[in-house]
Design a protein around this motif. Structure first.
Motif, PDB file in Angstrom:
ATOM      1  N   LYS A  28      30.402 -21.226  -1.938  1.00 29.77           N
ATOM      2  CA  LYS A  28      29.016 -21.565  -2.214  1.00 29.77           C
ATOM      3  C   LYS A  28      28.108 -20.380  -1.853  1.00 29.77           C
ATOM      4  N   VAL A  29      26.985 -20.293  -2.554  1.00 33.87           N
ATOM      5  CA  VAL A  29      25.997 -19.270  -2.239  1.00 33.87           C
ATOM      6  C   VAL A  29      24.609 -19.898  -2.319  1.00 33.87           C
ATOM      7  N   HIS A  30      23.778 -19.587  -1.340  1.00 30.45           N
ATOM      8  CA  HIS A  30      22.408 -20.086  -1.307  1.00 30.45           C
ATOM      9  C   HIS A  30      21.478 -18.875  -1.313  1.00 30.45           C
ATOM     10  N   VAL A  31      20.615 -18.813  -2.328  1.00 31.22           N
ATOM     11  CA  VAL A  31      19.672 -17.703  -2.474  1.00 31.22           C
ATOM     12  C   VAL A  31      18.255 -18.256  -2.426  1.00 31.22           C
ATOM     13  N   ASN A  32      17.438 -17.648  -1.596  1.00 30.26           N
ATOM     14  CA  ASN A  32      16.033 -18.011  -1.492  1.00 30.26           C
ATOM     15  C   ASN A  32      15.218 -16.775  -1.855  1.00 30.26           C
ATOM     16  N   ALA A  33      14.357 -16.890  -2.865  1.00 28.72           N
ATOM     17  CA  ALA A  33      13.555 -15.758  -3.313  1.00 28.72           C
ATOM     18  C   ALA A  33      12.087 -16.140  -3.317  1.00 28.72           C
ATOM     19  N   GLN A  34      11.231 -15.195  -2.901  1.00 27.88           N
ATOM     20  CA  GLN A  34       9.794 -15.449  -2.870  1.00 27.88           C
ATOM     21  C   GLN A  34       9.051 -14.220  -3.360  1.00 27.88           C
ATOM     22  N   LEU A  35       8.140 -14.450  -4.312  1.00 26.44           N
ATOM     23  CA  LEU A  35       7.284 -13.385  -4.827  1.00 26.44           C
ATOM     24  C   LEU A  35       5.945 -13.450  -4.107  1.00 26.44           C
ATOM     25  N   ASP A  74       0.832  -1.209   0.000  1.00 25.83           N
ATOM     26  CA  ASP A  74       0.000   0.000   0.000  1.00 25.83           C
ATOM     27  C   ASP A  74       0.863   1.254   0.000  1.00 25.83           C
ATOM     28  N   ALA A  75       1.920   1.243   0.815  1.00 24.75           N
ATOM     29  CA  ALA A  75       2.775   2.428   0.925  1.00 24.75           C
ATOM     30  C   ALA A  75       3.512   2.720  -0.382  1.00 24.75           C
ATOM     31  N   LEU A  76       3.987   1.661  -1.049  1.00 16.54           N
ATOM     32  CA  LEU A  76       4.774   1.834  -2.269  1.00 16.54           C
ATOM     33  C   LEU A  76       3.931   1.767  -3.532  1.00 16.54           C
ATOM     34  N   ARG A  77       2.631   1.461  -3.377  1.00 15.81           N
ATOM     35  CA  ARG A  77       1.705   1.407  -4.493  1.00 15.81           C
ATOM     36  C   ARG A  77       2.115   0.363  -5.528  1.00 15.81           C
ATOM     37  N   VAL A  78       2.376  -0.850  -5.045  1.00 18.15           N
ATOM     38  CA  VAL A  78       2.716  -1.960  -5.928  1.00 18.15           C
ATOM     39  C   VAL A  78       1.834  -3.157  -5.600  1.00 18.15           C
ATOM     40  N   SER A  79       1.686  -4.037  -6.582  1.00 24.28           N
ATOM     41  CA  SER A  79       0.847  -5.219  -6.398  1.00 24.28           C
ATOM     42  C   SER A  79       1.640  -6.435  -5.938  1.00 24.28           C
ATOM     43  N   HIS A  80       2.970  -6.400  -6.103  1.00 28.64           N
ATOM     44  CA  HIS A  80       3.792  -7.546  -5.742  1.00 28.64           C
ATOM     45  C   HIS A  80       5.065  -7.093  -5.019  1.00 28.64           C
ATOM     46  N   VAL A  81       5.546  -7.972  -4.165  1.00 26.85           N
ATOM     47  CA  VAL A  81       6.763  -7.717  -3.405  1.00 26.85           C
ATOM     48  C   VAL A  81       7.664  -8.942  -3.515  1.00 26.85           C
ATOM     49  N   LEU A  82       8.945  -8.705  -3.772  1.00 30.80           N
ATOM     50  CA  LEU A  82       9.927  -9.797  -3.788  1.00 30.80           C
ATOM     51  C   LEU A  82      10.778  -9.690  -2.539  1.00 30.80           C
ATOM     52  N   GLU A  83      10.861 -10.775  -1.787  1.00 34.68           N
ATOM     53  CA  GLU A  83      11.725 -10.825  -0.615  1.00 34.68           C
ATOM     54  C   GLU A  83      12.629 -12.035  -0.733  1.00 34.68           C
ATOM     55  N   GLY A  84      13.724 -12.026   0.002  1.00 43.28           N
ATOM     56  CA  GLY A  84      14.638 -13.158  -0.125  1.00 43.28           C
ATOM     57  C   GLY A  84      15.726 -13.139   0.921  1.00 43.28           C
ATOM     58  N   THR A  85      16.510 -14.193   0.894  1.00 45.16           N
ATOM     59  CA  THR A  85      17.654 -14.334   1.793  1.00 45.16           C
ATOM     60  C   THR A  85      18.868 -14.767   0.991  1.00 45.16           C
TER      61      THR A  85
END
Length: 641
Positions: A467-474, A449-460
């Motif tokens: 080695k690298v481990h990336v976790n992404a969630q839409l 609501d604050a950023l006026r977007v319909s989707h948010v991507l978060e991750g670790t």
């Protein structure tokens, strides 16, 4: 929530608010000091607070510079250093309770205010408490000039370009205050000093005064010197200050909005003789836009004022940085000549070199990300509208590595994914500057609501050895439901490939149209040397951090960033983005007058030349050149070209 229900009047002498007893503390203090001298004139010819002696005018009266809700400011002399200062003497409210607690609280707030060093803030020199516990005082820089209030009263309403120049310099002061966790709480034309920086030009220099009673934002469980009462000047105060709600940076933003309104019209939007009258007009009447229309104020500036003066704090610009971007956007639309001040926040849409030029604008934390089409500008300062389905905010990725230094790396992964997504013209992407404030926050609906977007991507991101481990969630911001997620467990050398895969997956999920050119651009790697990349992301973090600082700390971060970027370029001389950021750091050192020498501009130019040799049609290089022309030479016309 407890609110003020009494009809608190405003002093007819100094226009400050009266206390619940109908008394004006400033006038009482003024009278008390004069009475004190009249009673003891035979014993002494001066009035002294610590090392400071209040000056007298030719008629023998105290040299008063101004008065506020809690005290009077005098011209005074530092008897130790033999310098002239502005000395504010504060009457401590009797309702503030325990005198020792008042003293300790005053000194805590004093130390916080004294830590604020900024070119647009009058510096605080010294604080003290008089032997009579009901009075405190602090000495600050004496700014020779006139207040914005006096300027408007003498010359009438200001031209929009001049008013915006002043407001932007004040916004810079608030950005500096935010870096120290401070808010002003009494921002008004009488607390904004105007001087001429150069007697041979019309350049204005603005300083905010009276930061001595600034409130520490994160202070919890302690009443301030007003014992939780009203602080501020009613005509310029935010609605939440009247209602007893906690004040934050958005309260100062509201007050700056009223100040800008006053600069443009010579009036305040909600006048009144009592706090209740002013508050009632805020709640029950619309903004008198006709005042602005009569002055032929441009529509873009009117729209910005509507948002800045929203009654609901959540509808205002969320930070002074965001407000500054809105002010600069208005400046570009109304100015007919080169401005004279501090920030180039956005050349959005004017560097139409290629789609990549608009995409890389996230690299300047004072700018918004935009797509190739001007209709896709993702500005958090735009007016509210239905959320576009193809819109996304890429939140800061959480660093799960054992080595906390790898937080730079996690930020780099987030930044690169954001940039790749922004290369798609069919997507609206929120800038890195706007999303960084949501680091660690989990309420996706609120963020959407604050950023006026319909989707948010978060991750670790977890980096361990090679080695690298990336976790992404839409996440769907409407429903808070995850609609896509993926884990990547790869060799560290594959990190850029992971970023490309994440961006492509999100584009597919949002059904965004991706051209062949955009697809190729998304697959580009910034460098093949991961050590150089580590150095680069550390430097980028320092440059972003320096934008919120001032003085020695700001210079230290820019110099350290330059050193890191030079190390990165020594490892990979073909690292184009590093050259662009290197030019930016040199330009900022010059622009902020930390190293205002021609040799500094030559170093920036050398970095730009290297970038253009690598890729003459690079949008990123053209954007860096535009910044160089503006910040180095105020050459706005060529910067636009």
């Amino acid at each position: 929530m407890e609110t003020l229900t009494t009809s608190i009047a405003i002093c007819s002498t100094c226009s400050e608010s009266l206390n619940v007893k109908g008394e004006c503390l400033a006038c009482l203090l003024r009278g008390g000091l004069n009475g004190l001298v009249e009673e003891s004139v035979a014993e002494r010819d001066s009035l002294v607070f610590g090392d400071f002696e209040i000056a007298r005018r030719e008629d023998g009266s105290f040299w008063e510079l101004g008065c506020g809700a809690m005290g009077v400011t005098y011209r005074a002399t530092d008897k130790v250093l033999h310098r002239t200062v502005a000395l504010k003497v504060i009457e401590t409210p009797a309702a503030a309770g325990n005198s020792q607690a008042v003293r300790e609280r005053f000194l805590r707030e004093a130390r916080a205010a004294a830590a604020l060093k900024h070119p647009n803030v009058a510096g605080i020199f010294q604080f003290g408490v008089s032997p009579e516990i009901d009075r405190c005082y602090y000495a600050m820089e004496l700014v020779e000039g006139e207040t914005l209030e006096a300027l408007v009263r003498r010359d009438g309403p200001l031209k929009p370009e001049v008013a915006l120049e002043i407001a932007s310099q004040v916004a810079r002061a608030l950005i500096g205050a935010a870096a120290q966790g401070l808010i002003h709480r009494d921002l008004k034309p009488g607390n904004i000093m105007i001087t001429r920086a150069d007697t041979e030009t019309v350049k204005l220099e603005v300083k905010v005064i009276d930061f001595g009673l600034a409130k520490v934002i994160n202070a919890v469980g302690e009443a301030d010197l007003t014992h939780g009462g009203f602080v501020g000047t009613p005509s310029f105060a935010s609605p939440e200050q009247f209602g007893g709600a906690p004040a934050d940076a958005r309260s100062d933003i509201y007050s700056l909005g009223v100040t800008l309104w006053y600069s443009l019209t010579g009036q305040v939007p909600y006048p009144g003789r009592t706090i209740e009258e002013i508050r009632d007009r805020q709640q029950r009447t619309d903004l008198p836009i006709e005042q602005l229309a009569e002055r032929k104020i441009p529509a873009s500036l009117i729209d910005m004022l509507r948002r800045t003066l929203a009654l609901d704090p959540t509808q205002r610009p969320a930070s002074a940085r965001e407000l500054m971007e809105a002010l600069e956007s208005c400046r570009r639309k109304v100015a007919h000549r080169i401005g004279v001040f501090y920030k180039l926040t956005a050349l959005i849409g004017v560097v139409a070199i290629a789609a990549a030029a608009t995409l890389f604008m996230v690299r300047l934390n004072r700018q918004k990300i935009t797509s190739a089409s001007a209709s896709n500008i993702a500005s958090s300062t735009s007016t509210l509208a239905p959320l576009p389905e193809k819109s996304i905010a890429v939140l800061p990725f959480e660093n799960l590595s054992d080595d906390k230094e790898h937080a730079f790396f996690a930020d780099g992964v987030q930044d690169d994914i954001l940039i790749k997504l922004a290369k798609i013209a069919d997507l609206k992407v929120i800038s890195r500057t706007s999303v960084m404030q949501y680091r660690g926050k989990q309420d996706v609906r609120e963020i959407g609501d604050a950023l006026r977007v319909s989707h948010v991507l978060e991750g670790t991101v977890r980096r361990s050895g090679r080695k690298v481990h990336v976790n992404a969630q839409l996440v769907d911001a409407h429903t808070n439901a995850g609609i896509w997620a993926e884990e990547y467990d790869r060799d560290l050398n594959d990190v850029f490939a992971i970023e490309t895969e994440v961006a492509q997956s999100i584009a597919n999920r949002l059904r965004a149209k991706v051209s062949a050119r955009e697809k190729v651009a998304m697959q580009e790697w910034p460098t093949n040397d991961l050590v150089a990349y580590d150095l680069y992301v550390q430097a980028t973090s320092l440059i972003d951090k320096a934008a919120y600082e001032s003085g020695k700390e700001q210079g230290k971060d820019y110099f350290q960033a330059i050193e890191l970027l030079n190390q990165a370029l020594a490892r990979d001389p073909a690292f184009l983005l590093a050259y662009c950021r290197l030019a930016e750091a040199h330009d900022e050192l010059y622009f902020m007058q930390i190293d205002h020498m021609p040799s500094r501009l030559e170093l920036a130019k050398s970095a730009l030349n290297s970038a253009f040799r690598l890729k003459p049609d690079s949008g990123e290089a053209h954007l860096a050149l535009a910044t160089h022309l503006y910040h180095g030479y105020f050459d706005y016309d060529h910067a636009r070209d």
